[in-house]
Design a protein around this motif. Structure first.
Motif, PDB file in Angstrom:
ATOM      1  N   HIS A 110     -22.778  -7.145  20.459  1.00  0.00           N
ATOM      2  CA  HIS A 110     -21.985  -8.359  20.678  1.00  0.00           C
ATOM      3  C   HIS A 110     -20.961  -8.145  21.784  1.00  0.00           C
ATOM      4  O   HIS A 110     -20.784  -8.999  22.669  1.00  0.00           O
ATOM      5  CB  HIS A 110     -21.284  -8.765  19.381  1.00  0.00           C
ATOM      6  N   ALA A 111     -20.276  -7.007  21.763  1.00  0.00           N
ATOM      7  CA  ALA A 111     -19.263  -6.722  22.793  1.00  0.00           C
ATOM      8  C   ALA A 111     -19.879  -6.678  24.184  1.00  0.00           C
ATOM      9  O   ALA A 111     -19.330  -7.242  25.137  1.00  0.00           O
ATOM     10  CB  ALA A 111     -18.568  -5.399  22.476  1.00  0.00           C
ATOM     11  N   VAL A 112     -21.027  -6.017  24.299  1.00  0.00           N
ATOM     12  CA  VAL A 112     -21.684  -5.884  25.604  1.00  0.00           C
ATOM     13  C   VAL A 112     -22.168  -7.239  26.112  1.00  0.00           C
ATOM     14  O   VAL A 112     -21.896  -7.643  27.256  1.00  0.00           O
ATOM     15  CB  VAL A 112     -22.857  -4.887  25.519  1.00  0.00           C
ATOM     16  N   LEU A 113     -22.893  -7.971  25.283  1.00  0.00           N
ATOM     17  CA  LEU A 113     -23.450  -9.255  25.732  1.00  0.00           C
ATOM     18  C   LEU A 113     -22.361 -10.287  25.996  1.00  0.00           C
ATOM     19  O   LEU A 113     -22.544 -11.190  26.823  1.00  0.00           O
ATOM     20  CB  LEU A 113     -24.443  -9.780  24.688  1.00  0.00           C
ATOM     21  N   SER A 114     -21.227 -10.140  25.317  1.00  0.00           N
ATOM     22  CA  SER A 114     -20.123 -11.082  25.526  1.00  0.00           C
ATOM     23  C   SER A 114     -19.457 -10.910  26.880  1.00  0.00           C
ATOM     24  O   SER A 114     -18.639 -11.756  27.271  1.00  0.00           O
ATOM     25  CB  SER A 114     -19.075 -10.914  24.414  1.00  0.00           C
ATOM     26  N   GLU A 115     -19.793  -9.861  27.596  1.00  0.00           N
ATOM     27  CA  GLU A 115     -19.285  -9.701  28.964  1.00  0.00           C
ATOM     28  C   GLU A 115     -19.782 -10.823  29.872  1.00  0.00           C
ATOM     29  O   GLU A 115     -19.145 -11.150  30.866  1.00  0.00           O
ATOM     30  CB  GLU A 115     -19.709  -8.342  29.524  1.00  0.00           C
ATOM     31  N   ARG A 116     -20.924 -11.404  29.527  1.00  0.00           N
ATOM     32  CA  ARG A 116     -21.485 -12.475  30.367  1.00  0.00           C
ATOM     33  C   ARG A 116     -21.785 -13.750  29.595  1.00  0.00           C
ATOM     34  O   ARG A 116     -21.764 -14.844  30.166  1.00  0.00           O
ATOM     35  CB  ARG A 116     -22.757 -11.974  31.053  1.00  0.00           C
ATOM     36  N   PHE A 117     -22.067 -13.642  28.303  1.00  0.00           N
ATOM     37  CA  PHE A 117     -22.567 -14.782  27.535  1.00  0.00           C
ATOM     38  C   PHE A 117     -21.622 -15.130  26.378  1.00  0.00           C
ATOM     39  O   PHE A 117     -20.866 -14.288  25.909  1.00  0.00           O
ATOM     40  CB  PHE A 117     -23.964 -14.479  26.971  1.00  0.00           C
ATOM     41  N   ASN A 118     -21.725 -16.378  25.920  1.00  0.00           N
ATOM     42  CA  ASN A 118     -21.029 -16.801  24.711  1.00  0.00           C
ATOM     43  C   ASN A 118     -21.954 -16.474  23.537  1.00  0.00           C
ATOM     44  O   ASN A 118     -22.996 -17.114  23.355  1.00  0.00           O
ATOM     45  CB  ASN A 118     -20.725 -18.300  24.769  1.00  0.00           C
ATOM     46  N   VAL A 119     -21.591 -15.464  22.771  1.00  0.00           N
ATOM     47  CA  VAL A 119     -22.482 -14.900  21.752  1.00  0.00           C
ATOM     48  C   VAL A 119     -21.952 -15.160  20.343  1.00  0.00           C
ATOM     49  O   VAL A 119     -20.820 -14.807  20.029  1.00  0.00           O
ATOM     50  CB  VAL A 119     -22.661 -13.381  21.966  1.00  0.00           C
ATOM     51  N   GLN A 120     -22.783 -15.750  19.505  1.00  0.00           N
ATOM     52  CA  GLN A 120     -22.466 -15.826  18.080  1.00  0.00           C
ATOM     53  C   GLN A 120     -23.124 -14.633  17.388  1.00  0.00           C
ATOM     54  O   GLN A 120     -24.191 -14.182  17.816  1.00  0.00           O
ATOM     55  CB  GLN A 120     -22.960 -17.143  17.483  1.00  0.00           C
ATOM     56  N   TYR A 121     -22.504 -14.130  16.328  1.00  0.00           N
ATOM     57  CA  TYR A 121     -23.050 -12.943  15.676  1.00  0.00           C
ATOM     58  C   TYR A 121     -22.628 -12.887  14.220  1.00  0.00           C
ATOM     59  O   TYR A 121     -21.715 -13.599  13.785  1.00  0.00           O
ATOM     60  CB  TYR A 121     -22.619 -11.682  16.423  1.00  0.00           C
TER      61      TYR A 121
END
Length: 423
Positions: A110-121
């Protein structure tokens, strides 16, 4: 009331909740009843608190004019609504399971993907037949990705959770000695966790593979839709390094050091970094995510208290994770005390596995070995064997631990974190 009829109302909702104490304006409240509690009696009160709708399974309390709807089973309706919603989503969904490291891996991904995307988890540990639907239903139009953690303690459970979450990508952290009682042994664990692979293969989805794990290699052999790491010819190759007990990874001479302890977390970092690179996130952004992720969930967490270093790993324990924690703790410099609690849900293997862990600890050169729990007491007859955490805390009040380093590791039911204030 069916899911298709209800769906337009769901789209107007702020949240879906199952705890009446957490109802806010425009929430949908699913009234789950227990053996001694009828949650349908809270329906009118929920509407008065601002709930948009209430789902109940006691017909006498239904009032469609107030958006209090009867269904035969609130649980099944929750799950069916999640499936209906999932089919409408047009975003990548990443599913993960495994014996150890699920939650930590989920958090780092989640931390990594949130660098570029709005991520729900998956929040916290909502990874079961109720938590997975709740997470799916929390995905809003603004979200661009989702990361879904799936837990299981028996076979067919991951299969069922995959049917709800329908992952496009999937990763099994590892196959270890966890929930042996429910799975029926290690082979049962492998079969149960591999249900994620079965879903992904049957639907031509993508599997993330640690090619240093022989079981992952075997279970995904010949399958073409993969993201791989670990070997020289893998899609992504990372090197392990450690810095003051914190694990890090090196990718093309760029280093990221985490705030996690234990080499066993290296593959968790690799999986997250591989997904980040696959989705086009520059590695300097991945470094930022890894170095800024701070564990606060009692998993591989280092806490400095006075002149002591505490290693907190009290959220879960099984023979595989316990052995890994002990071997990591050996590398700490200075005096070392371990406080280890019972490993639960091991069935017929329980006493044997606790004996093996105790012997590993005794052969590891620790200055002090303290065990907590009824199972450990059957194999550890020393004066530092306590039946439960309250008994331990009473001892600690009168006997200060002098070691510089202290490891606390045990199953959730032992609640070793309650002893921290006395160390």
């Amino acid at each position: 009331m069916n899911t298709e009829q209800f769906y337009p109302l769901f789209l107007q909702a702020a949240h879906v909740v199952i705890d009446s104490r957490k109802i806010e304006k425009n929430d949908i409240f699913f009234a789950f009843s227990g053996e001694n509690f009828n949650a349908a009696t809270l329906a009118e009160q929920a509407i008065d608190k601002g709930a948009l709708a209430v789902i109940i399974e006691q017909q006498d309390y239904a009032n469609p004019e107030k958006n209090i709807f009867y269904v035969p089973s609130t649980l099944e309706f929750l799950q069916q609504l999640a499936i209906f919603h999932r089919k409408k989503l047009q975003i990548p969904v990443i599913g993960l399971t495994g014996s150890n490291g699920k939650t930590t891996t989920k958090e780092i991904i989640h931390a990594v993907l949130s660098e570029r995307f709005n991520v729900q988890y998956t929040r916290g540990n909502l990874n079961n037949h109720i938590g997975v639907p709740l997470t799916i239903l929390s995905i809003k139009p603004e979200h661009q990705m989702a990361v879904i953690e799936m837990g299981a303690n028996h076979q067919k459970e991951i299969e069922f959770l995959c049917a709800i979450s329908m992952p496009d990508f999937g990763y099994v952290t590892n196959f270890g000695k966890a929930h042996l009682e429910g799975f029926g042994g290690v082979e049962g664990v492998i079969k149960g966790k591999s249900e994620l692979y079965d879903y992904l293969k049957n639907n031509n989805k993508t599997i993330i593979v640690n090619e240093n794990d022989p079981i992952q290699l075997e279970k995904t052999e010949g399958y073409s839709h993969k993201i791989t790491f670990g070997k020289e010819d893998s899609d992504y190759q990372f090197d392990l390094f450690s810095e003051q007990h914190f694990v890090g990874l090196n990718y093309k001479n760029q280093k990221a050091v985490s705030k996690l302890t234990g080499e066993y977390n290296f593959t968790n970092l690799c999986a997250a970094a591989s997904l980040g690179l696959h989705f086009g996130i520059p590695f300097n952004h991945i470094i930022h995510a890894i170095e800024n992720y701070t564990p606060t969930n009692m998993r591989s967490q280092i806490v400095e208290k006075g002149n002591k270093i505490l290693v907190l790993d009290t959220y879960n324990a099984n023979p595989s994770s316990m052995a890994a924690s002990l071997k990591n703790f050996i590398t700490f410099e200075g005096s070392k005390t371990i406080i280890i609690g019972d490993m639960l849900e091991l069935g017929d293997e329980s006493e044997k596995e606790h004996q093996a862990i105790l012997e590993l600890a005794q052969n590891s050169g620790f200055d002090e070995i303290i065990t907590v729990g009824k199972i450990f007491r059957t194999v550890n007859h020393s004066q530092l064997s306590f039946e439960d955490t309250p008994a331990l805390t009473e001892y600690l009040k009168a006997n200060a631990i002098s070691s510089k380093n202290v490891l606390l590791k045990g199953s959730r039911g032992i609640a070793l974190e309650k002893a921290i204030e006395f160390i």
